[in-house]
Scaffold this motif. Structure first.
Motif, PDB file in Angstrom:
ATOM      1  N   GLY A   1      71.261  85.192  48.389  1.00 21.16           N
ATOM      2  CA  GLY A   1      71.345  85.938  47.138  1.00 21.16           C
ATOM      3  C   GLY A   1      72.456  85.461  46.224  1.00 21.16           C
ATOM      4  N   ALA A   2      73.253  84.467  46.657  1.00 20.83           N
ATOM      5  CA  ALA A   2      74.349  83.952  45.826  1.00 20.83           C
ATOM      6  C   ALA A   2      73.801  83.282  44.566  1.00 20.83           C
ATOM      7  N   ALA A   3      72.713  82.546  44.730  1.00 21.27           N
ATOM      8  CA  ALA A   3      72.117  81.867  43.566  1.00 21.27           C
ATOM      9  C   ALA A   3      71.627  82.877  42.544  1.00 21.27           C
ATOM     10  N   LEU A   4      71.066  83.972  43.027  1.00 19.37           N
ATOM     11  CA  LEU A   4      70.590  85.006  42.121  1.00 19.37           C
ATOM     12  C   LEU A   4      71.749  85.631  41.345  1.00 19.37           C
ATOM     13  N   THR A   5      72.843  85.872  42.017  1.00 19.22           N
ATOM     14  CA  THR A   5      74.030  86.437  41.352  1.00 19.22           C
ATOM     15  C   THR A   5      74.593  85.460  40.337  1.00 19.22           C
ATOM     16  N   GLU A   6      74.681  84.182  40.723  1.00 23.86           N
ATOM     17  CA  GLU A   6      75.193  83.166  39.796  1.00 23.86           C
ATOM     18  C   GLU A   6      74.277  83.040  38.577  1.00 23.86           C
TER      19      GLU A   6
ATOM     20  N   ALA B   1      72.369  85.341  37.332  1.00 24.75           N
ATOM     21  CA  ALA B   1      72.544  86.543  36.505  1.00 24.75           C
ATOM     22  C   ALA B   1      73.776  86.431  35.609  1.00 24.75           C
ATOM     23  N   LEU B   2      74.794  85.707  36.063  1.00 21.70           N
ATOM     24  CA  LEU B   2      75.993  85.513  35.242  1.00 21.70           C
ATOM     25  C   LEU B   2      75.781  84.440  34.173  1.00 21.70           C
ATOM     26  N   VAL B   3      75.033  83.400  34.515  1.00 22.23           N
ATOM     27  CA  VAL B   3      74.848  82.261  33.618  1.00 22.23           C
ATOM     28  C   VAL B   3      73.679  82.460  32.655  1.00 22.23           C
ATOM     29  N   ALA B   4      72.647  83.174  33.055  1.00 25.42           N
ATOM     30  CA  ALA B   4      71.410  83.297  32.277  1.00 25.42           C
ATOM     31  C   ALA B   4      71.609  83.794  30.853  1.00 25.42           C
ATOM     32  N   PRO B   5      72.375  84.861  30.601  1.00 22.43           N
ATOM     33  CA  PRO B   5      72.510  85.311  29.215  1.00 22.43           C
ATOM     34  C   PRO B   5      73.096  84.244  28.286  1.00 22.43           C
ATOM     35  N   VAL B   6      74.108  83.526  28.785  1.00 20.46           N
ATOM     36  CA  VAL B   6      74.718  82.471  27.968  1.00 20.46           C
ATOM     37  C   VAL B   6      73.725  81.335  27.756  1.00 20.46           C
TER      38      VAL B   6
END
Length: 197
Positions: A15-20, A22-27
């Protein structure tokens, strides 16, 4: 038991990739939308410049007076092909006696020294419209040998949302201009009058 669970969660990387993401996607999404928005604006501006150049060359001919509406419609249609249907497209044509007159205000005598034409001060009405103007150009394409400033202004809502996240306006305003001299198909007419502010 709680200590073992905590240690197990600390080692678990699922799930680390999913969290990362989620942080990068909006930008990332904002950047992609910004690139598309800038590309569309740049393309629209290039198209406007090409259309206005062609229209101005056609208008400088003696037949430009009778074909003016057709030429203007062609510019508007070309712009409307790439902007939203709700876009506001405005064509402005100002004729001037000489190139150096473009963008110049009508001359006036500043009797009270305030830097404005007011209080009945005399001025030269270059465009014969009965009022002092910041631009001495007359509306329209003028006559033979006149220098004409032809401008197209376009205003429309951005195609993609989220402009406010980047601090941008929701509206795009573009403008393209060109200046050409009409063909010498007749003698140039000089007609100015005087008035008071």
């Amino acid at each position: 038991m709680a200590i073992k669970t905590t240690q197990r969660l600390k080692r678990d990387t699922q799930g680390a990739a999913l969290t990362e993401f989620a942080l990068v996607a909006p930008v990332l999404i904002l950047m992609i939308m910004g690139i598309f928005d800038m590309a569309h604006s740049s393309y629209t501006n290039s198209l406007m410049n090409g259309a206005i150049q062609k229209a101005a060359r056609d208008l400088t001919l003696e037949t430009g007076v009778v074909r003016q509406e057709d030429i203007d419609d062609r510019v508007i249609n070309q712009v409307r092909n790439v902007v939203p249907a709700t876009a506001k497209v405005e064509l402005v044509k100002l004729s001037h006696f000489e190139f150096e007159d473009i963008g110049q205000e009508e001359e006036y005598t500043d009797t009270n020294g305030n830097g404005k034409c007011d209080g009945g001060e005399p001025y030269i009405d270059y465009n014969n419209n009965g009022q002092w103007d910041k631009d001495r150009g007359a509306e329209g394409i003028g006559g033979a040998r006149d220098a004409v400033l032809y401008t197209v202004n376009v205003s429309y809502d951005r195609l993609l949302p989220m402009a406010y996240l980047a601090g941008l306006s929701d509206t795009i305003n573009l403008s393209a201009s060109t200046v050409l001299r009409n063909q010498p198909y007749a003698e140039q007419v000089v007609s100015v009058s005087q008035g008071n502010c």
